[in-house]
Enzyme design. Structure first.
Site, PDB file in Angstrom:
ATOM      1  N   GLN A  52       0.737  -1.167  -0.051  1.00 50.28           N
ATOM      2  CA  GLN A  52      -0.013   0.199  -0.028  1.00 50.28           C
ATOM      3  C   GLN A  52       0.939   1.188  -0.022  1.00 50.28           C
ATOM      4  OE1 GLN A  52      -2.782  -1.826   3.287  1.00 50.28           O
ATOM      5  NE2 GLN A  52      -4.077  -0.665   2.215  1.00 50.28           N
ATOM      6  N   ARG A 108       3.648  -0.291  12.852  1.00 46.72           N
ATOM      7  CA  ARG A 108       3.270  -1.802  12.437  1.00 46.72           C
ATOM      8  C   ARG A 108       3.491  -1.528  10.582  1.00 46.72           C
ATOM      9  NH1 ARG A 108      -2.172  -3.682  10.546  1.00 46.72           N
ATOM     10  NH2 ARG A 108      -1.823  -5.966  10.475  1.00 46.72           N
ATOM     11  N   HIS A 152       0.796  -9.718   4.280  1.00 49.08           N
ATOM     12  CA  HIS A 152      -0.470  -8.845   4.316  1.00 49.08           C
ATOM     13  C   HIS A 152      -0.871  -8.714   2.689  1.00 49.08           C
ATOM     14  CE1 HIS A 152      -2.152  -5.097   6.270  1.00 49.08           C
ATOM     15  NE2 HIS A 152      -2.737  -5.138   5.200  1.00 49.08           N
ATOM     16  N   GLU A 198      -5.538 -10.644   8.274  1.00 48.31           N
ATOM     17  CA  GLU A 198      -7.088 -10.476   8.021  1.00 48.31           C
ATOM     18  C   GLU A 198      -7.208 -11.906   7.131  1.00 48.31           C
ATOM     19  OE1 GLU A 198      -8.609  -7.280   6.085  1.00 48.31           O
ATOM     20  OE2 GLU A 198      -8.142  -6.025   7.895  1.00 48.31           O
ATOM     21  N   ASN A 339      -8.256  -5.588  13.537  1.00 52.94           N
ATOM     22  CA  ASN A 339      -8.534  -4.541  12.899  1.00 52.94           C
ATOM     23  C   ASN A 339     -10.051  -4.198  12.846  1.00 52.94           C
ATOM     24  OD1 ASN A 339      -5.925  -4.871  12.060  1.00 52.94           O
ATOM     25  ND2 ASN A 339      -6.310  -5.568   9.956  1.00 52.94           N
ATOM     26  N   TYR A 341     -13.145  -1.549  12.094  1.00 50.43           N
ATOM     27  CA  TYR A 341     -13.804  -0.403  11.397  1.00 50.43           C
ATOM     28  C   TYR A 341     -15.267  -0.228  11.637  1.00 50.43           C
ATOM     29  CZ  TYR A 341      -9.192  -0.121   9.269  1.00 50.43           C
ATOM     30  OH  TYR A 341      -7.838  -0.149   8.804  1.00 50.43           O
ATOM     31  N   GLU A 402      -5.764  -1.969  13.667  1.00 49.55           N
ATOM     32  CA  GLU A 402      -6.045  -1.033  12.712  1.00 49.55           C
ATOM     33  C   GLU A 402      -7.422  -0.431  13.133  1.00 49.55           C
ATOM     34  OE1 GLU A 402      -6.523  -2.225   8.601  1.00 49.55           O
ATOM     35  OE2 GLU A 402      -4.691  -3.371   8.599  1.00 49.55           O
ATOM     36  N   TRP A 449      -4.791   3.315  11.911  1.00 44.24           N
ATOM     37  CA  TRP A 449      -4.707   3.275  10.359  1.00 44.24           C
ATOM     38  C   TRP A 449      -4.914   4.486   9.643  1.00 44.24           C
ATOM     39  CZ3 TRP A 449      -2.314  -0.679   7.596  1.00 44.24           C
ATOM     40  CH2 TRP A 449      -2.641  -0.210   6.280  1.00 44.24           C
ATOM     41  N   GLU A 456      -5.530   2.042  -0.956  1.00 43.84           N
ATOM     42  CA  GLU A 456      -6.554   1.182  -0.179  1.00 43.84           C
ATOM     43  C   GLU A 456      -7.012   0.192  -1.023  1.00 43.84           C
ATOM     44  OE1 GLU A 456      -7.010   1.423   3.035  1.00 43.84           O
ATOM     45  OE2 GLU A 456      -5.506   3.045   3.133  1.00 43.84           O
ATOM     46  N   PHE A 457      -6.833  -1.125  -0.507  1.00 49.18           N
ATOM     47  CA  PHE A 457      -7.395  -2.315  -1.203  1.00 49.18           C
ATOM     48  C   PHE A 457      -8.747  -2.315  -1.565  1.00 49.18           C
ATOM     49  CE2 PHE A 457      -3.754  -4.101   1.459  1.00 49.18           C
ATOM     50  CZ  PHE A 457      -3.070  -4.830   0.399  1.00 49.18           C
ATOM     51  N   PHE A 465      -6.829   7.667   4.612  1.00 46.95           N
ATOM     52  CA  PHE A 465      -6.689   7.381   5.869  1.00 46.95           C
ATOM     53  C   PHE A 465      -5.716   8.085   6.629  1.00 46.95           C
ATOM     54  CE2 PHE A 465      -9.451   3.846   4.548  1.00 46.95           C
ATOM     55  CZ  PHE A 465     -10.457   3.617   5.602  1.00 46.95           C
TER      56      PHE A 465
END
Length: 506
Positions: A52, A108, A152, A198, A339, A341, A402, A449, A456-457, A465
């Site tokens: 990223q 991280r 990742h 993840e 993580n 959100y 995150e 994050w 961003e994926f 972010f």
């Protein structure tokens, strides 16, 4: 849901949260929260991942990952690639200085498998080795802990081509060998390892819905794939990820942990599912979704097998954990990364299709399209995730790896210094985290994050972010500190956590 709709949908935090916050403030004598209220040794940081932010996609021996192939074929949300992105490969010293100026305890980041071991196995790339050694040394020189994610999402494309990547059992051996390269070369300085990021999400995006690489799916669960089986492959991929994690942890504990003195775990996506209505059916649907998302990995890590609910509903399509693997999997973590959100609202469905017996059981968004999903930001949801882990899985040590809130700039080149909404977001979530710790949760770290804007994926460069912005229109990828970076820095230096106005959740 379109990005603009997501960004514009704001609803108030439940009044009970404000009541709890007032009680917490009263317990501290009316003063606002500071970092001193968190336990001694609690770690505050920020994070990124290699694909990223690193850029330098074809430099110094790095070879393509599946995400390079995916973005170069034009499949990213905004048609962009991460070939340059924030260009941390060439700006890591500048970025470490930003972290130091913010008073971060830790950073991280992830190691790029196709940069360190470009062919997936075999020869180590000396330039990749040099880069990560330099980054780690720079962090330590500035008093910043390196918290390293080994994998990742950026699987070497060559392994995808050879045996199907995470769908092939050979992945377990190749991943373990790659992890050992990391332990052997960096473990004298890295004391916090994350095996996988993840693994409860990657199989869904890549092997069920097919909206991420390697784009495998089957109708009606995905429609833009050239191959795959959405009813079996997500479970196979997740099984291989689980076994790879356990294998790497076993290796680390047997050969490296005693001498290097580090800790190792894995990081899960910790969305929290809530019922869309107050019916018993919707409550049961939300419970099932939490079991499928969090229990998919937590149950085997704690108990050695998949959750009974998954085994009964998925049946023979769920791989069996062999007796020889059971003890290796059970207890294979020193901490769990989360993580977090969203809250996701779900509704029970009477639709008579495979989805009722699959991972996305009873979830409208995956039955009828993402325009039906109900994503909401609520600080109390982080507390619910931690409470769930405490009650159901023995209160493991947790690192919040995150947590953040994006903005959606209308103009791609816009320079935006003022992101007060993000400061308010962080304030509210840190209050919720503090309350969870007061309630007995064993949380020991919090990472925003993200440190920088990057690719961003899910959104390409459409969502930002970063505590620190990046001018993607400038060849030098100029960094600039946003107001949230200044707020976070003030908090980390002992300032009070006092919202200028109450956070209004999204």
């Amino acid at each position: 849901m379109a990005a603009g709709e997501l960004a514009g949908m704001r609803v108030p935090v439940p009044s009970v949260v404000f009541f709890l916050l007032l009680l917490a403030a009263a317990a501290r004598g009316g003063s606002a929260l500071t970092r001193r209220d968190f336990p001694e040794g609690f770690v505050f940081g920020a994070g990124t991942s290699a694909f990223q932010v690193e850029g330098a996609a074809a430099e110094d021996g790095r070879k393509p990952s599946i995400w390079d192939t995916f973005t170069h074929q034009g499949y990213s949300t905004d048609g962009s690639t991460a070939d340059v992105s924030a260009d941390q490969y060439h700006h890591y010293k500048e970025d470490v200085k930003l972290m130091y100026d913010m008073s971060l305890d830790a950073y991280r980041f992830s190691i790029s498998w196709p940069r360190l071991v470009p062919d997936g196995r075999g020869e180590i790339n000396p330039k990749g080795l040099e880069y990560y050694n330099n980054l780690i040394d720079e962090l330590i020189m500035h008093g910043i802990q390196p918290h390293v994610t080994i994998y990742h999402f950026d699987l070497p494309q060559v392994l995808q081509d050879e045996y199907g990547g995470i769908l092939g059992p050979r992945f377990i051996e190749d991943y373990t060998d790659y992890a050992e390269v990391c332990f052997k070369n960096f473990g004298d300085r890295v004391k916090h390892w994350v095996t996988l990021n993840e693994p409860n999400i990657e199989p869904i995006g890549g092997c069920d819905c097919g909206y991420q690489p390697p784009q495998r799916c089957s109708y009606p669960f995905g429609t833009n794939c050239t191959g795959g089986n959405s009813s079996t492959e997500p479970y196979i991929a997740a099984h291989h990820l689980l076994l790879a994690h356990a294998s790497a942890v076993s290796l680390y504990r047997q050969k490296y942990q005693a001498s290097q003195g580090g800790q190792i775990g894995l990081t899960l996506m910790g969305w929290w599912y809530e019922p869309k209505t107050d019916t018993p059916e919707d409550a049961a649907a939300a419970m099932r979704m939490n079991e499928f998302q969090i229990g998919w990995f937590m149950h085997p890590l704690v108990h050695g097998n998949y959750p009974p609910l998954m085994r009964s509903r998925v049946g023979a399509r769920l791989p069996s954990i062999a007796a020889s693997d059971l003890e290796k999997i059970r207890g294979s973590f020193d901490f769990i990364g989360i993580n977090h959100y969203f809250v996701v609202r779900v509704q029970s469905s009477d639709a008579n299709d495979q989805r009722l017996r699959d991972y996305f059981v009873d979830a409208d968004p995956f039955e009828e399209g993402f325009d039906e999903v109900h994503f909401e930001y609520h600080p109390w949801a982080l507390g619910k995730v931690l409470h769930h882990l405490k009650l159901k899985y023995g209160n493991p040590t947790v690192m919040i790896h995150e947590n953040g809130d994006p903005d959606w700039p209308e103009a791609p080149g816009k320079i935006d210094y003022d992101d007060g909404f993000r400061s308010e977001f962080l304030q509210s979530y840190l209050e919720a985290l503090y309350l969870s710790i007061r309630n007995g949760s064993d949380a020991r770290g919090y990472f925003v994050w993200s440190l920088l804007d990057g690719f961003e994926f899910l959104f390409g460069y459409g969502a930002r972010f970063g505590l620190c912005g990046v001018d993607f229109a400038a060849a030098a990828r100029t960094r600039y500190a946003r107001s949230s970076a200044r707020w976070y820095s003030g908090f980390l230096r002992g300032g009070e956590l006092r919202p200028e106005k109450p956070y209004v959740s999204l």
